[in-house]
Scaffold this motif. Structure first.
Motif, mmCIF file in Angstrom:
data_model
loop_
_atom_site.group_PDB
_atom_site.id
_atom_site.type_symbol
_atom_site.label_atom_id
_atom_site.label_comp_id
_atom_site.label_asym_id
_atom_site.label_seq_id
_atom_site.Cartn_x
_atom_site.Cartn_y
_atom_site.Cartn_z
ATOM 1 N N ARG A 193 12.502 -6.324 -55.992
ATOM 2 C CA ARG A 193 13.196 -5.347 -56.833
ATOM 3 C C ARG A 193 14.609 -5.115 -56.315
ATOM 4 O O ARG A 193 15.560 -5.029 -57.091
ATOM 5 N N ALA A 194 14.769 -5.042 -55.000
ATOM 6 C CA ALA A 194 16.093 -4.842 -54.406
ATOM 7 C C ALA A 194 17.015 -6.021 -54.710
ATOM 8 O O ALA A 194 18.175 -5.832 -55.105
ATOM 9 N N VAL A 195 16.513 -7.236 -54.548
ATOM 10 C CA VAL A 195 17.313 -8.431 -54.846
ATOM 11 C C VAL A 195 17.686 -8.453 -56.323
ATOM 12 O O VAL A 195 18.823 -8.778 -56.700
ATOM 13 N N TYR A 196 16.744 -8.069 -57.189
ATOM 14 C CA TYR A 196 17.009 -8.033 -58.625
ATOM 15 C C TYR A 196 18.080 -6.995 -58.956
ATOM 16 O O TYR A 196 18.986 -7.266 -59.750
ATOM 17 N N LEU A 197 17.985 -5.820 -58.343
ATOM 18 C CA LEU A 197 19.015 -4.798 -58.560
ATOM 19 C C LEU A 197 20.386 -5.320 -58.156
ATOM 20 O O LEU A 197 21.374 -5.096 -58.854
ATOM 21 N N LEU A 198 20.441 -6.003 -57.014
ATOM 22 C CA LEU A 198 21.710 -6.591 -56.584
ATOM 23 C C LEU A 198 22.216 -7.585 -57.620
ATOM 24 O O LEU A 198 23.410 -7.595 -57.954
ATOM 25 N N SER A 199 21.325 -8.415 -58.156
ATOM 26 C CA SER A 199 21.757 -9.411 -59.147
ATOM 27 C C SER A 199 22.292 -8.726 -60.403
ATOM 28 O O SER A 199 23.259 -9.201 -60.990
ATOM 29 N N LEU A 200 21.680 -7.620 -60.801
ATOM 30 C CA LEU A 200 22.175 -6.885 -61.964
ATOM 31 C C LEU A 200 23.569 -6.299 -61.712
ATOM 32 O O LEU A 200 24.347 -6.121 -62.643
ATOM 33 N N ALA A 201 23.862 -6.020 -60.437
ATOM 34 C CA ALA A 201 25.181 -5.506 -60.067
ATOM 35 C C ALA A 201 26.173 -6.645 -59.815
ATOM 36 O O ALA A 201 27.308 -6.409 -59.400
ATOM 37 N N GLY A 202 25.719 -7.895 -60.028
ATOM 38 C CA GLY A 202 26.598 -9.050 -59.835
ATOM 39 C C GLY A 202 26.731 -9.474 -58.379
ATOM 40 O O GLY A 202 27.668 -10.173 -58.012
ATOM 41 N N ILE A 203 25.768 -9.068 -57.552
ATOM 42 C CA ILE A 203 25.809 -9.370 -56.117
ATOM 43 C C ILE A 203 24.730 -10.389 -55.792
ATOM 44 O O ILE A 203 23.563 -10.208 -56.133
ATOM 45 N N SER A 204 25.114 -11.455 -55.100
ATOM 46 C CA SER A 204 24.164 -12.468 -54.654
ATOM 47 C C SER A 204 23.915 -12.295 -53.167
ATOM 48 O O SER A 204 24.821 -11.943 -52.414
ATOM 49 N N THR A 205 22.695 -12.559 -52.737
ATOM 50 C CA THR A 205 22.403 -12.465 -51.305
ATOM 51 C C THR A 205 22.778 -13.746 -50.565
ATOM 52 O O THR A 205 22.854 -13.730 -49.344
ATOM 53 N N ASP A 206 22.995 -14.847 -51.275
ATOM 54 C CA ASP A 206 23.442 -16.107 -50.657
ATOM 55 C C ASP A 206 22.718 -16.400 -49.352
ATOM 56 O O ASP A 206 23.344 -16.726 -48.354
ATOM 57 N N GLU A 207 21.413 -16.306 -49.371
ATOM 58 C CA GLU A 207 20.636 -16.486 -48.150
ATOM 59 C C GLU A 207 20.922 -17.807 -47.440
ATOM 60 O O GLU A 207 20.968 -17.865 -46.222
ATOM 61 N N ALA A 253 12.012 1.418 -42.982
ATOM 62 C CA ALA A 253 13.341 2.003 -42.762
ATOM 63 C C ALA A 253 14.403 1.241 -43.544
ATOM 64 O O ALA A 253 15.342 1.837 -44.091
ATOM 65 N N THR A 254 14.254 -0.067 -43.618
ATOM 66 C CA THR A 254 15.206 -0.896 -44.345
ATOM 67 C C THR A 254 15.135 -0.603 -45.843
ATOM 68 O O THR A 254 16.172 -0.491 -46.512
ATOM 69 N N ALA A 255 13.933 -0.463 -46.372
ATOM 70 C CA ALA A 255 13.767 -0.134 -47.790
ATOM 71 C C ALA A 255 14.401 1.218 -48.094
ATOM 72 O O ALA A 255 15.099 1.379 -49.103
ATOM 73 N N GLU A 256 14.184 2.177 -47.220
ATOM 74 C CA GLU A 256 14.773 3.507 -47.412
ATOM 75 C C GLU A 256 16.301 3.431 -47.384
ATOM 76 O O GLU A 256 16.988 4.035 -48.207
ATOM 77 N N ARG A 257 16.835 2.651 -46.462
ATOM 78 C CA ARG A 257 18.293 2.490 -46.357
ATOM 79 C C ARG A 257 18.848 1.811 -47.610
ATOM 80 O O ARG A 257 19.892 2.200 -48.128
ATOM 81 N N PHE A 258 18.148 0.793 -48.103
ATOM 82 C CA PHE A 258 18.596 0.142 -49.325
ATOM 83 C C PHE A 258 18.637 1.136 -50.477
ATOM 84 O O PHE A 258 19.593 1.171 -51.244
ATOM 85 N N GLY A 259 17.587 1.937 -50.615
ATOM 86 C CA GLY A 259 17.535 2.925 -51.683
ATOM 87 C C GLY A 259 18.718 3.869 -51.639
ATOM 88 O O GLY A 259 19.352 4.151 -52.669
ATOM 89 N N ALA A 260 19.049 4.346 -50.444
ATOM 90 C CA ALA A 260 20.175 5.276 -50.305
ATOM 91 C C ALA A 260 21.495 4.600 -50.664
ATOM 92 O O ALA A 260 22.327 5.178 -51.379
ATOM 93 N N LEU A 261 21.698 3.378 -50.192
ATOM 94 C CA LEU A 261 22.948 2.668 -50.468
ATOM 95 C C LEU A 261 23.080 2.293 -51.941
ATOM 96 O O LEU A 261 24.156 2.424 -52.530
ATOM 97 N N SER A 262 21.985 1.833 -52.535
ATOM 98 C CA SER A 262 22.060 1.446 -53.948
ATOM 99 C C SER A 262 22.252 2.679 -54.827
ATOM 100 O O SER A 262 23.008 2.627 -55.803
ATOM 101 N N ASP A 263 21.611 3.789 -54.487
ATOM 102 C CA ASP A 263 21.813 5.024 -55.251
ATOM 103 C C ASP A 263 23.268 5.482 -55.184
ATOM 104 O O ASP A 263 23.799 6.036 -56.150
#
Length: 187
Positions: free
Chosen positions: A82-96, A143-153
């Protein structure tokens, strides 16, 4: 589109984003109960068995729609996806694969975790050693999921991207720990 219990009334828009499809806000935090409820309704409305006697075009649509609903559900149900998908909707790639720049401190922690994982089979109590690593990983992922939620919000997509990349490392280590646990159980 509204899910009103009548499967015949539901015809999902296959061009919608996953959040719209499941009537969820475009945010990391979702209502998992509503997600599951919408999934059951959409799956009931699109399942190919319902279209077995329909024309070829309707059967093709059903297969596509059912597949789309399944992909969307799997993506939204799994926090990292879901986090990766949200990033893609914002036009951001993770380029792993191509972006290897990471915080040196984080990379050191990953090396330490990987070394600890590799030493589990020779530990005095391999099960206890593996459980300790799994606890550490579970805490780090939460903790990482929580941090992602805060940053994406907050709309900090660059920071959220960095967090997702760390989360992907942690997730991979978690899968490796699961595989090691399965091998230890087989011995």
């Amino acid at each position: 589109m509204s899910i009103d219990g009548a499967a015949d009334a539901v015809r999902p828009d296959l061009s919608a984003d996953y959040f719209t499809l499941f009537e969820q806000p475009r945010a990391f935090a979702i209502d998992e109960g509503a997600l599951a409820s919408h999934y059951r309704a959409l799956q009931g409305a699109t399942h190919p068995d319902r279209f077995a006697s329909a024309g070829a075009a309707e059967r093709r649509w059903s297969v596509q729609a059912s597949s789309f609903v399944n992909d969307a559900y799997r993506t939204l149900r799994h926090p990292l996806r879901r986090a990766v998908y949200l990033l893609s909707l914002a036009g951001i790639s993770t380029d792993e694969e191509t972006d290897t720049a990471m915080d040196p401190m984080f990379l050191m922690q990953q090396m330490e975790l990987r070394e600890a994982l590799e030493s589990v089979p020779v530990a005095g109590d391999p099960s206890a050693a593996l459980e300790a690593i799994e606890r550490d990983l579970a805490g780090a992922r939460a903790a990482t999921a929580e941090r992602f939620g805060a940053l994406s919000d907050a709309g900090d997509w660059s920071g959220a991207r960095d967090v997702v990349r760390r989360w992907q490392f942690l997730d991979k280590l978690g899968r490796e720990a699961d595989e090691l646990g399965a091998r230890l159980d087989d011995d």
